[in-house]
Write a protein that holds these residues in place. Sequence first.
Motif, short mmCIF file in Angstrom:
data_model
loop_
_atom_site.label_atom_id
_atom_site.label_comp_id
_atom_site.label_asym_id
_atom_site.label_seq_id
_atom_site.Cartn_x
_atom_site.Cartn_y
_atom_site.Cartn_z
N ARG A 110 26.27 33.58 44.08
CA ARG A 110 27.03 33.77 42.84
C ARG A 110 26.11 34.50 41.86
NH1 ARG A 110 27.75 27.54 41.80
NH2 ARG A 110 25.56 27.79 42.36
N TYR A 111 26.58 35.61 41.32
CA TYR A 111 25.71 36.38 40.43
C TYR A 111 26.37 36.58 39.07
CZ TYR A 111 28.66 40.49 41.34
OH TYR A 111 29.73 41.35 41.42
N HIS A 112 25.51 36.72 38.06
CA HIS A 112 25.93 37.07 36.70
C HIS A 112 25.17 38.33 36.32
CE1 HIS A 112 26.73 36.76 32.39
NE2 HIS A 112 25.42 36.89 32.19
N ILE A 113 25.84 39.31 35.77
CA ILE A 113 25.18 40.57 35.43
C ILE A 113 25.49 40.94 33.99
CG2 ILE A 113 27.10 41.96 36.35
CD1 ILE A 113 24.91 44.00 37.25
N GLU A 114 24.45 41.39 33.28
CA GLU A 114 24.60 41.87 31.91
C GLU A 114 24.01 43.27 31.82
OE1 GLU A 114 22.88 39.16 29.12
OE2 GLU A 114 24.13 37.45 29.77
N THR A 115 24.72 44.17 31.16
CA THR A 115 24.31 45.57 31.09
C THR A 115 24.17 46.00 29.64
OG1 THR A 115 25.53 45.99 33.12
CG2 THR A 115 24.84 47.91 31.84
N TYR A 116 23.05 46.63 29.34
CA TYR A 116 22.79 47.12 27.99
C TYR A 116 22.48 48.62 28.07
CZ TYR A 116 22.30 42.14 27.15
OH TYR A 116 22.53 40.78 27.09
N GLY A 117 22.85 49.35 27.01
CA GLY A 117 22.45 50.75 26.95
C GLY A 117 23.56 51.72 27.26
N CYS A 118 23.18 52.83 27.88
CA CYS A 118 24.04 54.01 28.00
C CYS A 118 24.97 53.95 29.20
CB CYS A 118 23.16 55.26 28.08
SG CYS A 118 22.14 55.30 29.55
N THR A 119 25.76 55.02 29.35
CA THR A 119 26.70 55.10 30.47
C THR A 119 25.96 55.14 31.81
OG1 THR A 119 26.75 57.52 30.22
CG2 THR A 119 28.46 56.26 29.10
N SER A 120 24.75 55.69 31.82
CA SER A 120 23.98 55.70 33.06
C SER A 120 23.68 54.29 33.53
CB SER A 120 22.68 56.48 32.86
OG SER A 120 21.89 56.45 34.03
N ASN A 121 23.29 53.41 32.59
CA ASN A 121 23.05 52.01 32.94
C ASN A 121 24.31 51.34 33.45
OD1 ASN A 121 20.52 52.55 31.83
ND2 ASN A 121 20.34 50.50 30.96
N ARG A 122 25.43 51.65 32.81
CA ARG A 122 26.68 51.04 33.25
C ARG A 122 27.06 51.51 34.66
NH1 ARG A 122 27.87 51.86 27.73
NH2 ARG A 122 29.06 53.77 28.10
N GLY A 123 26.77 52.77 34.93
CA GLY A 123 27.04 53.28 36.28
C GLY A 123 26.16 52.61 37.32
N GLU A 124 24.88 52.37 36.96
CA GLU A 124 23.98 51.68 37.87
C GLU A 124 24.46 50.26 38.13
OE1 GLU A 124 20.31 52.11 35.85
OE2 GLU A 124 20.03 54.22 36.44
N SER A 125 24.93 49.59 37.08
CA SER A 125 25.43 48.22 37.26
C SER A 125 26.66 48.20 38.15
CB SER A 125 25.75 47.59 35.90
OG SER A 125 24.56 47.30 35.19
N ARG A 126 27.51 49.21 38.02
CA ARG A 126 28.69 49.27 38.91
C ARG A 126 28.25 49.44 40.36
NH1 ARG A 126 30.93 52.31 34.59
NH2 ARG A 126 30.35 54.28 35.59
N ALA A 127 27.22 50.27 40.58
CA ALA A 127 26.73 50.46 41.94
C ALA A 127 26.12 49.16 42.49
CB ALA A 127 25.70 51.59 41.97
N ILE A 128 25.39 48.44 41.64
CA ILE A 128 24.83 47.15 42.06
C ILE A 128 25.95 46.19 42.44
CG2 ILE A 128 23.64 45.08 41.22
CD1 ILE A 128 21.92 46.97 39.47
#
Length: 429
Positions: free
Chosen positions: A3-21
């Motif tokens: 079970r994972y929890h993810i938080e993303t901060y910053g730009c669209t590049s970070n959000r794209g990386e989080s989506r890939a994760i």
Amino acid sequence: MARYHIETYGCTSNRGESRAIESALRDAGHYRVDGPEEADVAIMNTCTVVEKTERNMLRRAKELAAETADLIITGCMALAQGNDFREEGIDAQILHWDDVPAAVTNGECPTPGPGVEPVLDGVVGILPIARGCMSNCSYCITKFATGRVDSPSVDENVEKARALVHAGAKELRITGQDTGVYGWDNGDRKLPELLDRICTEIDGEFRVRVGMANPGGVHGIRDELAAVFARHDKLYNFIHAPVQSGSDEVLEHMRRQHRVDKFREIVETFDRELDYWTLSTDFIVGYPTETDADHERSMELLREVRPEKVNVTRFSKRPGTDAADLKGLGGTLKKERSKEMSEAKMDIVAAAYDEMVGTERDVLVVEEGTGDSVKCRDEAYRQIIVQNATEHGLEPGDFARVTVTAHQTVYAFAEPVEAQPEPREPTAA
């Protein structure tokens, strides 16, 4: 599954990386929960822009470290200022974003979705060569989802690889729960033959990366496999062979199909055949039967073989597995062992990248990076970043020769080598 929890901060590049994760984690059967208190692992994708942002990142990281069993920190601040988190005493793994999924998996095999159909993502072609595995690890839940290995023929996989290259793939990623046992269900070990035929029978300029292969499967084909790597420049000199422990007793309790001496023999074989290559491996820290002596054996093995890429995972129980019935070690002890191994790992990886500085490497541009940069892979699949990509005329799919100028522990920076002008013919007087 975790079970994972993810938080993303910053730009669209970070959000794209989080989506890939998240995509990789979902494919491996893990699932997201609403808060860190419910999670086995929390993932924080950080930003660094101004000092206030950095203070907020450190504050939130401290909160997450207190609220969840395991914390992984990635993103811009983690990679540029990872020591800031360590100096604040934050107990976390600092990882590049594309290393995060492997660190969450608890040593389990990767679990792609149904079927074994290839996928083209940019210039990367993903080719699952089989489904399932031959192992019965005591801690792994993915075997319940995938079953025994089911291998399509070499001919079929070569044609799938050819189609990916013709569709524009410049990097083929050979994947599976355990690529080393490809073909075992049909009575033979076919991975060396498959790689040899992909490299010899498919026209075009491309590179091939072999995905995870357990040492138990690789050991029996190590000589043939290493010879194939040495013969073909199209193959990245890279293997991912997860040892999981340096203790034979723990490996036996895990029901791994290898022992430490077999892992060492694999490393020795590739060392003999290849001058420059990358060993990637995994360690599970804090398995329920792991003693202090067992942990020290793992540390000794890490220091001995010095893998250039290491995934360190704290053991966590998976429902329905045999290991879930064992009395677990305390969370503090697992954190202490994980911290010791992670620190040693970072020293080893940093030393490997430091040795690259000042050398020239042939690279393939694989994808766009942050800002005007591109991410490249050299012949040993080590990550190299080239900045000001537009100025250099580099984009995904290009091949280039670069000089390594610096490193950031887990990746290097480089500048393209300027092409030398052709010598001019002397003119008559």
